[in-house]
Design an enzyme around this catalytic site. Structure first.
Site, PDB file in Angstrom:
ATOM      1  N   TYR A 189      -9.032  44.965 -13.517  1.00  0.00           N
ATOM      2  CA  TYR A 189      -8.018  46.023 -13.871  1.00  0.00           C
ATOM      3  C   TYR A 189      -7.989  46.868 -12.746  1.00  0.00           C
ATOM      4  O   TYR A 189      -8.860  47.141 -11.991  1.00  0.00           O
ATOM      5  CB  TYR A 189      -8.775  46.785 -15.073  1.00  0.00           C
ATOM      6  CG  TYR A 189      -9.856  47.655 -14.956  1.00  0.00           C
ATOM      7  CD1 TYR A 189      -9.706  48.807 -14.498  1.00  0.00           C
ATOM      8  CD2 TYR A 189     -11.052  47.013 -14.957  1.00  0.00           C
ATOM      9  CE1 TYR A 189     -10.777  49.751 -14.283  1.00  0.00           C
ATOM     10  CE2 TYR A 189     -12.106  47.861 -14.973  1.00  0.00           C
ATOM     11  CZ  TYR A 189     -12.156  49.331 -14.384  1.00  0.00           C
ATOM     12  OH  TYR A 189     -12.936  50.012 -14.298  1.00  0.00           O
ATOM     13  N   CYS A 190      -6.640  47.548 -12.694  1.00  0.00           N
ATOM     14  CA  CYS A 190      -6.552  48.584 -11.781  1.00  0.00           C
ATOM     15  C   CYS A 190      -5.596  49.844 -12.461  1.00  0.00           C
ATOM     16  O   CYS A 190      -5.523  49.702 -13.733  1.00  0.00           O
ATOM     17  CB  CYS A 190      -5.849  48.105 -10.539  1.00  0.00           C
ATOM     18  SG  CYS A 190      -4.408  47.117 -10.721  1.00  0.00           S
ATOM     19  N   THR A 191      -4.759  50.395 -11.747  1.00  0.00           N
ATOM     20  CA  THR A 191      -4.121  51.558 -12.592  1.00  0.00           C
ATOM     21  C   THR A 191      -2.793  50.974 -13.368  1.00  0.00           C
ATOM     22  O   THR A 191      -2.767  51.360 -14.467  1.00  0.00           O
ATOM     23  CB  THR A 191      -3.670  52.392 -11.507  1.00  0.00           C
ATOM     24  OG1 THR A 191      -4.491  52.754 -10.323  1.00  0.00           O
ATOM     25  CG2 THR A 191      -2.701  53.666 -11.879  1.00  0.00           C
ATOM     26  N   ILE A 250      -4.641  50.283 -16.610  1.00  0.00           N
ATOM     27  CA  ILE A 250      -5.134  51.400 -17.361  1.00  0.00           C
ATOM     28  C   ILE A 250      -4.050  52.312 -18.019  1.00  0.00           C
ATOM     29  O   ILE A 250      -4.361  52.626 -19.098  1.00  0.00           O
ATOM     30  CB  ILE A 250      -6.035  52.412 -16.466  1.00  0.00           C
ATOM     31  CG1 ILE A 250      -7.181  51.687 -15.884  1.00  0.00           C
ATOM     32  CG2 ILE A 250      -6.677  53.445 -17.257  1.00  0.00           C
ATOM     33  CD1 ILE A 250      -7.819  52.310 -14.694  1.00  0.00           C
TER      34      ILE A 250
END
Length: 343
Positions: free
Chosen positions: A198-200, A227
């Protein structure tokens, strides 16, 4: 024809406040094969400038990465323009959890070598051959699986203020650092573990998912929408929120609160705090975590030395910032010997 900004950030902020119109902060990306990024860049600037779009947009042969704001009343026209571009039709738009009319103050559309710097030079690597996208519900189930390795593809200063429970959070400064680090740490589990990332907003772990598939990982997944969209999904669908703290964002807000958990500490006194600031000394501009009490005591600076510089007359400060050697010290991210409580 105008293909650049004509107003300063201060002038633009005044106009936005005087207009009194609500703006939407939006981010999106799309990996695609763009033949002429320069021509595409000019087209976007002309169209979006007319819609009063502001933001930071990168275009490259491998696609587009956009973080921007648009007047709410122009959103439909903006969306229609996106849909008129074949590879951007129905592209997922991540609308910010917390809105701020001043999130961006200029329109910058730049051509880059890549939309996400990765340090890779591999002609056989196809960034569009991505891993499996999963929504919040499937993601929650996956990360409870003992055969899953959950990896945060962001940098140390991002994961420090917020991350998913039990995630690996590499202590890296850049995305390119994380690629080799993660492959090295998980080299023995390319076949037997589910690699979930996952990332931003999704752009980094999408490239990473394609890279790790290329490197032989057999089960590669990524949180679709990152996210930002996860927070919206868990609220709308009443799912368990497995994220802790704040989501770091790349505009002047520096963070969106996802949960009430404060998992970081002031880098100067050690008290619980997750507010990022930039050192007020423009010759430093260090990004670090500072509580209100330390901010008042230190004049929003990272050190006594920077505090002394910050209190000099402006012209003297400008002289100190001259030269390449000085400019190389600016905009560091949370790495400094003066920060006593940086983890």
């Amino acid at each position: 024809m105008q293909l650049y900004n004509t107003l300063s950030a201060k002038e633009r902020a005044t106009l936005i406040e005087e207009a009194g119109q609500e703006r939407l902060t939006i981010s999106f990306y799309q990996y695609a094969h763009i033949g002429n990024p320069e021509l595409f860049r000019d087209h976007l600037f002309i169209q979006w400038n007319a819609l009063d779009v502001l933001g930071r947009i990168y275009v490259a042969h491998e696609g587009i990465n956009a973080q921007l704001s648009v007047p709410a009343e122009n959103f439909e026209a903006f969306k229609n323009h996106l849909d008129s571009i074949s590879f951007l039709e129905n592209v997922r738009l991540n609308i910010a959890i917390e809105q701020d009319n001043l999130s961006f103050l200029k329109l910058k559309v730049k051509v880059r070598h890549k939309i996400v710097a990765d340090g890779l030079n591999d002609a056989t690597f196809d960034v569009t051959d991505k891993g499996i996208h999963v929504n919040a519900e499937v993601f929650n189930a996956l990360i409870e699986d003992p055969n899953t390795v959950l990896v945060d593809m962001r940098n140390h200063y991002e994961s420090e203020i917020g991350h998913f429970k039990n995630a690996l959070t590499p202590d890296v400064d850049t995305f390119r650092d994380s690629l080799d680090s993660i492959e090295r740490d998980l080299a023995d589990h390319k076949a037997d573990k589910k690699l979930v990332m996952y990332c931003t907003g999704g752009i980094r772990c999408e490239k990473a998912s394609a890279y790790y598939k290329h490197k032989g990982f057999k089960q590669v997944y990524q949180l679709e929408g990152g996210i930002i969209d996860y927070a919206r999904q868990v609220e709308n669908r009443k799912l368990e929120n497995k994220f802790l703290g704040k989501n770091f964002v790349f505009d002047h807000r520096r963070g969106e609160r996802i949960t009430d958990d404060v998992i970081a500490h002031c880098h100067q006194c050690g008290k619980p705090c997750d507010t990022h600031v930039n050192c007020a000394n423009e010759a430093c501009h260090l990004l670090f975590i500072q509580c209100e009490a330390c901010g008042e005591q230190m004049d929003s600076c990272c050190s006594e030395a920077c505090k002394d510089v910050h209190n000099l007359p402006y012209e003297e400060q400008k002289k100190l910032r001259k030269g390449k050697a000085a400019s190389n010290k600016i905009f560091k991210k949370g790495r400094s010997d003066v920060l006593k409580f940086k983890r």
